[in-house]
Design an enzyme around this catalytic site. Structure first.
Site, PDB file in Angstrom:
ATOM      1  N   ALA A 189       3.706   0.363  -8.506  1.00  0.00           N
ATOM      2  CA  ALA A 189       4.404  -0.126  -7.318  1.00  0.00           C
ATOM      3  C   ALA A 189       4.416   0.933  -6.222  1.00  0.00           C
ATOM      4  O   ALA A 189       4.264   0.620  -5.034  1.00  0.00           O
ATOM      5  CB  ALA A 189       5.825  -0.550  -7.669  1.00  0.00           C
ATOM      6  N   GLY A 225       1.006   0.750  -4.831  1.00  0.00           N
ATOM      7  CA  GLY A 225       0.817  -0.552  -4.190  1.00  0.00           C
ATOM      8  C   GLY A 225       1.554  -0.669  -2.875  1.00  0.00           C
ATOM      9  O   GLY A 225       1.063  -1.288  -1.921  1.00  0.00           O
ATOM     10  N   ASP A 226       2.729  -0.063  -2.789  1.00  0.00           N
ATOM     11  CA  ASP A 226       3.495  -0.059  -1.545  1.00  0.00           C
ATOM     12  C   ASP A 226       2.680   0.606  -0.434  1.00  0.00           C
ATOM     13  O   ASP A 226       2.584   0.085   0.678  1.00  0.00           O
ATOM     14  CB  ASP A 226       4.818   0.667  -1.762  1.00  0.00           C
ATOM     15  CG  ASP A 226       5.633   0.805  -0.493  1.00  0.00           C
ATOM     16  OD1 ASP A 226       5.926  -0.234   0.143  1.00  0.00           O
ATOM     17  OD2 ASP A 226       5.983   1.941  -0.122  1.00  0.00           O
ATOM     18  N   ALA A 227       2.068   1.736  -0.744  1.00  0.00           N
ATOM     19  CA  ALA A 227       1.273   2.459   0.250  1.00  0.00           C
ATOM     20  C   ALA A 227       0.021   1.669   0.649  1.00  0.00           C
ATOM     21  O   ALA A 227      -0.323   1.588   1.831  1.00  0.00           O
ATOM     22  CB  ALA A 227       0.886   3.830  -0.291  1.00  0.00           C
TER      23      ALA A 227
END
Length: 141
Positions: A21, A24-26
């Site tokens: 996560a 994935g956020d970046a």
């Protein structure tokens, strides 16, 4: 752009859902920022304001709900691992359920990125845009 940057030998299964996560956020934020910038050169504050419409727990929770039926069994399992991870409490201004769904979405994006599946990420964002009134900015080329 089918391959991720310097991920050779990185097995996505070795990483915790929260580590996925985190990545994935970046990745998702970079995609959104790029798409918002493609819409036109503006003041940075305006670019940021537009990006934050898409990069927040509520928007990401809505997005995953629009694509969940399109996920493979393996993708759905990654999403659920992220969603059900023992993340710290949601920020004060966020709904806990939306925050968990967003964490699952981010884990899925991180997992796909480490697998070098950028095309799949863009396919899922296209599906979300087709099923979304607001849409994900400029996902369709």
């Amino acid at each position: 752009m089918g391959e991720s940057i310097k991920t050779a030998g990185m097995d996505p299964a070795q990483y915790s859902p929260l580590a996925l996560a985190y990545l994935g956020d970046a990745v998702y934020e970079l995609i959104v920022r790029e798409r918002v910038l493609k819409e036109g050169n503006r003041q940075v504050g305006k670019l940021h304001k537009e990006s934050t419409k898409y990069v927040n727990a509520g928007a990401q929770a809505d997005l995953i709900m629009k694509i969940e039926s399109e996920l493979t069994d393996e993708e759905r399992a990654v999403y659920k691992r992220g969603r059900n991870s023992s993340a710290h409490a949601a920020p004060k201004n966020q709904d806990v359920i939306a925050y968990r769904k967003a964490t699952g979405f981010e884990a899925l994006i991180g997992w796909l990125y480490l697998r070098g599946e950028m095309d799949r990420i863009f396919d899922l964002l296209d599906i979300a845009e087709e099923n979304n009134d607001q849409g994900t900015p400029g996902v369709k080329e």
